[in-house]
Design an enzyme around this catalytic site. Structure first.
Site, PDB file in Angstrom:
ATOM      1  N   GLU A 142      -5.517   7.246  -0.799  1.00  0.00           N
ATOM      2  CA  GLU A 142      -6.293   7.443   0.431  1.00  0.00           C
ATOM      3  C   GLU A 142      -7.762   7.059   0.227  1.00  0.00           C
ATOM      4  O   GLU A 142      -8.387   6.507   1.119  1.00  0.00           O
ATOM      5  CB  GLU A 142      -6.176   8.892   0.924  1.00  0.00           C
ATOM      6  CG  GLU A 142      -4.806   9.230   1.493  1.00  0.00           C
ATOM      7  CD  GLU A 142      -4.484   8.431   2.765  1.00  0.00           C
ATOM      8  OE1 GLU A 142      -5.408   7.906   3.402  1.00  0.00           O
ATOM      9  OE2 GLU A 142      -3.291   8.318   3.090  1.00  0.00           O
ATOM     10  N   TYR A 144     -10.909  13.070   7.431  1.00  0.00           N
ATOM     11  CA  TYR A 144      -9.654  12.318   7.441  1.00  0.00           C
ATOM     12  C   TYR A 144      -8.913  12.447   6.103  1.00  0.00           C
ATOM     13  O   TYR A 144      -7.723  12.759   6.060  1.00  0.00           O
ATOM     14  CB  TYR A 144      -9.888  10.826   7.751  1.00  0.00           C
ATOM     15  CG  TYR A 144      -8.665  10.041   7.399  1.00  0.00           C
ATOM     16  CD1 TYR A 144      -7.538  10.107   8.220  1.00  0.00           C
ATOM     17  CD2 TYR A 144      -8.571   9.341   6.199  1.00  0.00           C
ATOM     18  CE1 TYR A 144      -6.361   9.482   7.874  1.00  0.00           C
ATOM     19  CE2 TYR A 144      -7.401   8.698   5.840  1.00  0.00           C
ATOM     20  CZ  TYR A 144      -6.304   8.769   6.684  1.00  0.00           C
ATOM     21  OH  TYR A 144      -5.128   8.165   6.312  1.00  0.00           O
ATOM     22  N   ASP A 173      -6.595   8.202  11.309  1.00  0.00           N
ATOM     23  CA  ASP A 173      -7.319   6.980  10.951  1.00  0.00           C
ATOM     24  C   ASP A 173      -7.248   6.026  12.145  1.00  0.00           C
ATOM     25  O   ASP A 173      -6.738   6.391  13.210  1.00  0.00           O
ATOM     26  CB  ASP A 173      -6.752   6.362   9.660  1.00  0.00           C
ATOM     27  CG  ASP A 173      -5.320   5.857   9.820  1.00  0.00           C
ATOM     28  OD1 ASP A 173      -4.759   5.966  10.943  1.00  0.00           O
ATOM     29  OD2 ASP A 173      -4.755   5.353   8.841  1.00  0.00           O
TER      30      ASP A 173
END
Ligand code: SF4
Length: 328
Positions: free
Chosen positions: A36, A117, A135
């Site tokens: 990520e 996020y 996202d």
């Protein structure tokens, strides 16, 4: 309706999910977190080989935490957005010292470099927590599904899409849908599992959702990079830890500025950062400037861990030396 749509989405994900090296039926929080962080502002195609190299070299968060800053920054070179790499180092050391990743979204959010996020993505994917990572791909799918033009309405609407079970799979299914079928341009609606329930598809103009972002013009800046050669070596320095490209190998040079400096450049490399563009003027100098640095063999320039800005500036300078007529 949302439960039906979520079930359709999961059925599609089970049969068509992308095979990505950080995905697993029993996800490793280290690999989920690393992927990520790498995927922020960077494509899956670029990240995949770099991710594989990273986990081969440092298979656990403890191994990464034990590596030196220079080793990690060197391995990160070329991925851009170097604040991510510095946060990655700080986060790995904190997690290793704490004995593992926290499992809650709030606990993850408190780690260095984990924004809303990333914390939600790791909480949902690695720990199955009721977190909703949004996202740009997820935002687009949700906005289109509910026919929303305003992006600010997406987070509340997205909650209804997460039924509670298989939260991480719902998140990844939405990410996959946004990356494959629900593309920004020309979405493949007839192939989409949500087609019959999707407001944007029903409108006949799915691309109109969400409304396009208004982009501000980026300012333009200038920098000088001193080109100091000795035999087959070039003088490199390490940038200050704080600020853009902090801690990375670089050509030496003064602070970047708003006005174009007057200097006899042999090459100019134009580079786009998120918030501005830069013309880096490569200017020959007879001696290294004051301060620490090292002579890097040009044959081993790829091993210097240079960010793309300086790797390309050096390439432009070498081309200009070979073919002066092509110089900027
Ligand atoms: S039907 Fe079309 S617009 Fe709607 S989610 Fe699927 S691909 Fe996107």
């Amino acid at each position: 309706m949302d439960a039906t749509a979520a079930a359709l989405l999961l059925d599609h994900y089970d049969s068509a999910r992308r095979d990505l090296p950080w995905r697993s039926d029993s996800p490793d929080p280290y690999r989920v977190w690393l992927s990520e962080v790498m995927l922020q502002q960077t494509t899956v195609a670029t990240v995949t080989p770099r991710f594989l190299r990273f986990v081969e070299r440092w298979p656990t968060v403890e191994a990464l935490a034990a590596a030196s800053d220079e080793e990690i920054l060197g391995e990160w070179a070329g991925l851009g957005y170097y604040a991510r790499a510095r946060n990655l180092i700080a986060c790995a050391r904190k997690v290793a010292a704490d004995g593992g990743f926290p499992v809650t979204e709030a606990g993850l959010r408190a780690l260095p470099g984990l924004g809303a996020y990333t914390a939600a993505a790791v909480a949902a994917i690695a720990f199955g927590q009721p977190a909703v990572p949004i996202d740009t791909n997820v935002e687009r799918v949700i906005a289109r599904f509910y026919g929303l033009t305003e992006r600010s309405a997406v987070p509340a609407a997205a909650r209804a899409f997460f039924p509670g079970a298989r939260n991480g799979d719902v998140a990844q299914a939405l990410m996959d849908l946004g990356a494959t079928l629900c593309r920004p341009r020309a979405p493949a609606c007839p192939a989409c599992p949500l087609w019959k329930h999707c407001q944007a598809a029903a409108s006949g103009t799915p691309e109109a959702f969400p409304a396009p972002k208004v982009r501000k013009a980026r300012p333009h800046r200038f920098g000088i990079a001193w080109w100091v050669r000795k035999d087959d070596h070039v003088w490199l320095v390490r940038r200050a830890q704080q600020g853009l490209l902090g801690g990375m190998a670089a050509l030496p040079g003064p602070e970047w500025q708003d006005e174009r400096p007057s200097a006899n450049a042999i090459a100019i490399h134009r580079h786009g950062f998120t918030h501005f563009t830069l013309d880096l003027l490569v200017v020959p100098a007879a001696e290294p400037p004051d301060g620490e640095g090292w002579w890097q063999p040009l044959q081993g320039i790829a091993d210097a861990g240079l960010p793309t800005l300086y790797a390309r500036a050096i390439k432009a300078a070498l081309t200009a030396e070979r073919e002066p007529r092509l110089a900027a």
